[in-house]
Scaffold this motif. Structure first.
Motif: not given
Ligand code: DX5
Ligand code: ZN
Length: 227
Positions: A44, A151-154, A184, A202-203
């Motif tokens: 990012m 996108p931007g945060w987990g 998510g 993706v997790a």
């Molecule tokens: C979010 C990222 C994801 C993030 C997913 O912008 O692209 O790859 O790491 O995180 P979780 O699995 O916690 O939603």
């Protein structure tokens, strides 16, 4: 340069974004030992998305560890004008480089330059971007990524309409082209994502945000029918 092809079956791709960076090697070792063969790397730039995360240095730093397990480095560029970054990430050892179609006016050209750099080319779509944005290049990509959060945060909540998007994207892509879902994904959402047609899951927090990432990885893999 790129080393590996993507695995052919379903796979959970742990996102290192949620890992403990003070002990990154150990954290990745745990999920690789548990069977992970795709490591997702979230880049990012503070422009395309507000946070700044990691760059090619980290990709290069984990390349050897990934190699030791035969794992693929799946690099997700959430950066403006990704065309300027491709050579550096390919050189650092990215196997897959995925760019956002919203981040460049020249997605077709970027796909070509990723391949020229020796990596597999992925294109990602934000939740608000229609699947048709991928229509003209669907036959050219090595991977399509459907964002199921912004996108931007987990740690965000899965956006339910993503399931319908995954299904529609699936019909747009050639049979052999893998579809990845990102955001998510957890034990409550992974099965529906698999049923909708995703193959790579993706997790981040659902693996590294738990007390036992290896066990969390295995549970998700089992639920998704993944290796
Ligand atoms: C979010 C990222 C994801 C993030 C997913 O912008 O692209 O790859 O790491 O995180 P979780 O699995 O916690 O939603
Ligand atoms: Zn990602």
């Amino acid at each position: 340069m790129a080393n590996r092809e993507l695995p052919t079956g379903r796979r959970i791709a742990p996102s290192i974004l949620a890992a403990d960076y003070a002990r990154l090697g150990d954290a990745l070792g745990e999920v690789l030992d548990a069977g992970a063969r795709v490591l997702h790397v979230d880049v990012m730039d503070g422009h395309f998305v507000p946070p700044i995360t990691i760059g090619p240095l980290i990709v290069a730093a984990i390349r050897e560890l990934a190699d030791s397990a035969g794992a693929v480095l799946d690099v997700h560029l959430m950066v403006e004008r990704p065309e300027r970054q491709i050579a550096d990430f390919a050189r650092a050892g990215a196997d897959v480089i995925t760019v956002h179609c919203e981040a460049t006016a020249h997605v077709h050209r970027v796909i070509e330059s990723i391949r020229e750099a020796g990596a597999l080319a992925g294109v990602a779509l934000n939740p608000g971007t229609p699947v048709e944005a991928l229509a003209e290049v669907a036959a050219d990509v090595d991977l399509a990524l459907c964002m199921s959060v912004n996108p931007g945060w987990g740690g965000q909540t899965f956006i339910p309409f993503s399931l319908d998007k995954i299904a529609r994207l699936r019909t747009l892509l050639p049979y052999e082209t893998p579809l990845e879902v990102d955001g998510g994904v957890d034990p409550r959402t992974v099965v529906a994502c698999a049923e909708a047609g995703a193959k790579l899951f993706v997790a981040g927090s659902a693996v590294f945000g738990t007390a036992d990432p290896a066990a969390a990885y295995r549970e998700l893999a089992e639920l998704a029918g993944a290796g």
